[in-house]
Design a protein around this motif. Sequence first.
Motif, PDB file in Angstrom:
ATOM      1  N   CYS A  33      53.591   8.146  18.629  1.00 39.76           N
ATOM      2  CA  CYS A  33      52.905   9.275  19.241  1.00 39.76           C
ATOM      3  C   CYS A  33      53.944  10.318  19.654  1.00 39.76           C
ATOM      4  CB  CYS A  33      52.130   8.786  20.467  1.00 39.76           C
ATOM      5  SG  CYS A  33      51.234  10.101  21.305  1.00 39.76           S
ATOM      6  N   ASN A  34      53.615  11.580  19.504  1.00 37.16           N
ATOM      7  CA  ASN A  34      54.575  12.627  19.854  1.00 37.16           C
ATOM      8  C   ASN A  34      54.162  13.416  21.095  1.00 37.16           C
ATOM      9  OD1 ASN A  34      52.476  14.096  18.833  1.00 37.16           O
ATOM     10  ND2 ASN A  34      53.685  15.268  17.374  1.00 37.16           N
ATOM     11  N   CYS A  35      53.214  12.885  21.913  1.00 36.20           N
ATOM     12  CA  CYS A  35      52.855  13.610  23.129  1.00 36.20           C
ATOM     13  C   CYS A  35      53.996  13.479  24.148  1.00 36.20           C
ATOM     14  CB  CYS A  35      51.535  13.098  23.716  1.00 36.20           C
ATOM     15  SG  CYS A  35      51.658  11.545  24.615  1.00 36.20           S
ATOM     16  N   SER A  36      53.998  14.298  25.172  1.00 33.26           N
ATOM     17  CA  SER A  36      55.116  14.311  26.123  1.00 33.26           C
ATOM     18  C   SER A  36      55.220  13.017  26.925  1.00 33.26           C
ATOM     19  CB  SER A  36      54.986  15.504  27.072  1.00 33.26           C
ATOM     20  OG  SER A  36      53.782  15.403  27.813  1.00 33.26           O
ATOM     21  N   ILE A  37      54.089  12.375  27.231  1.00 37.24           N
ATOM     22  CA  ILE A  37      54.138  11.129  27.995  1.00 37.24           C
ATOM     23  C   ILE A  37      54.752  10.013  27.153  1.00 37.24           C
ATOM     24  CG2 ILE A  37      52.719   9.336  29.087  1.00 37.24           C
ATOM     25  CD1 ILE A  37      50.740  11.622  29.816  1.00 37.24           C
ATOM     26  N   CYS A  38      54.278   9.859  25.927  1.00 38.40           N
ATOM     27  CA  CYS A  38      54.822   8.814  25.044  1.00 38.40           C
ATOM     28  C   CYS A  38      56.279   9.084  24.681  1.00 38.40           C
ATOM     29  CB  CYS A  38      53.972   8.680  23.790  1.00 38.40           C
ATOM     30  SG  CYS A  38      52.330   8.005  24.112  1.00 38.40           S
ATOM     31  N   ALA A  39      56.630  10.341  24.494  1.00 34.48           N
ATOM     32  CA  ALA A  39      58.011  10.676  24.155  1.00 34.48           C
ATOM     33  C   ALA A  39      58.963  10.296  25.289  1.00 34.48           C
ATOM     34  CB  ALA A  39      58.131  12.167  23.839  1.00 34.48           C
ATOM     35  N   LYS A  40      58.550  10.498  26.535  1.00 29.41           N
ATOM     36  CA  LYS A  40      59.405  10.148  27.670  1.00 29.41           C
ATOM     37  C   LYS A  40      59.593   8.642  27.796  1.00 29.41           C
ATOM     38  CE  LYS A  40      58.380  14.198  30.451  1.00 29.41           C
ATOM     39  NZ  LYS A  40      57.703  14.719  31.637  1.00 29.41           N
ATOM     40  N   ARG A  45      59.312   6.541  25.242  1.00 28.48           N
ATOM     41  CA  ARG A  45      59.731   6.056  23.923  1.00 28.48           C
ATOM     42  C   ARG A  45      58.705   5.073  23.355  1.00 28.48           C
ATOM     43  NH1 ARG A  45      65.894   4.593  23.858  1.00 28.48           N
ATOM     44  NH2 ARG A  45      65.580   5.064  21.686  1.00 28.48           N
ATOM     45  N   PHE A  46      57.420   5.374  23.568  1.00 32.10           N
ATOM     46  CA  PHE A  46      56.321   4.526  23.101  1.00 32.10           C
ATOM     47  C   PHE A  46      56.225   4.560  21.575  1.00 32.10           C
ATOM     48  CE2 PHE A  46      51.775   4.037  22.026  1.00 32.10           C
ATOM     49  CZ  PHE A  46      51.604   2.737  22.473  1.00 32.10           C
ATOM     50  N   TRP A  47      56.140   3.385  20.971  1.00 35.78           N
ATOM     51  CA  TRP A  47      55.991   3.254  19.524  1.00 35.78           C
ATOM     52  C   TRP A  47      55.034   2.093  19.302  1.00 35.78           C
ATOM     53  CZ3 TRP A  47      60.397   5.250  16.285  1.00 35.78           C
ATOM     54  CH2 TRP A  47      60.064   5.291  14.928  1.00 35.78           C
TER      55      TRP A  47
END
Length: 52
Positions: free
Chosen positions: A30-37, A39-41
């Motif tokens: 996911c490339n949303c700001s929450i997942c990016a912070k 490092r959700f994959w």
Amino acid sequence: MTLTTYSGRCHCGAVQFEAEADLQAGTMRCNCSICAKSRFWAALVPAVTSYL
């Protein structure tokens, strides 16, 4: 297909899980700001209806 067993839990430990998955079969990022912070994959694993 190589299945590996993964385990995890929620932050408080009330929910725990164990799943067998083949990460070579595909994952999604996911490339949303929450997942990016965080490092959700993600990897999707089919549900099993048996409980221990």
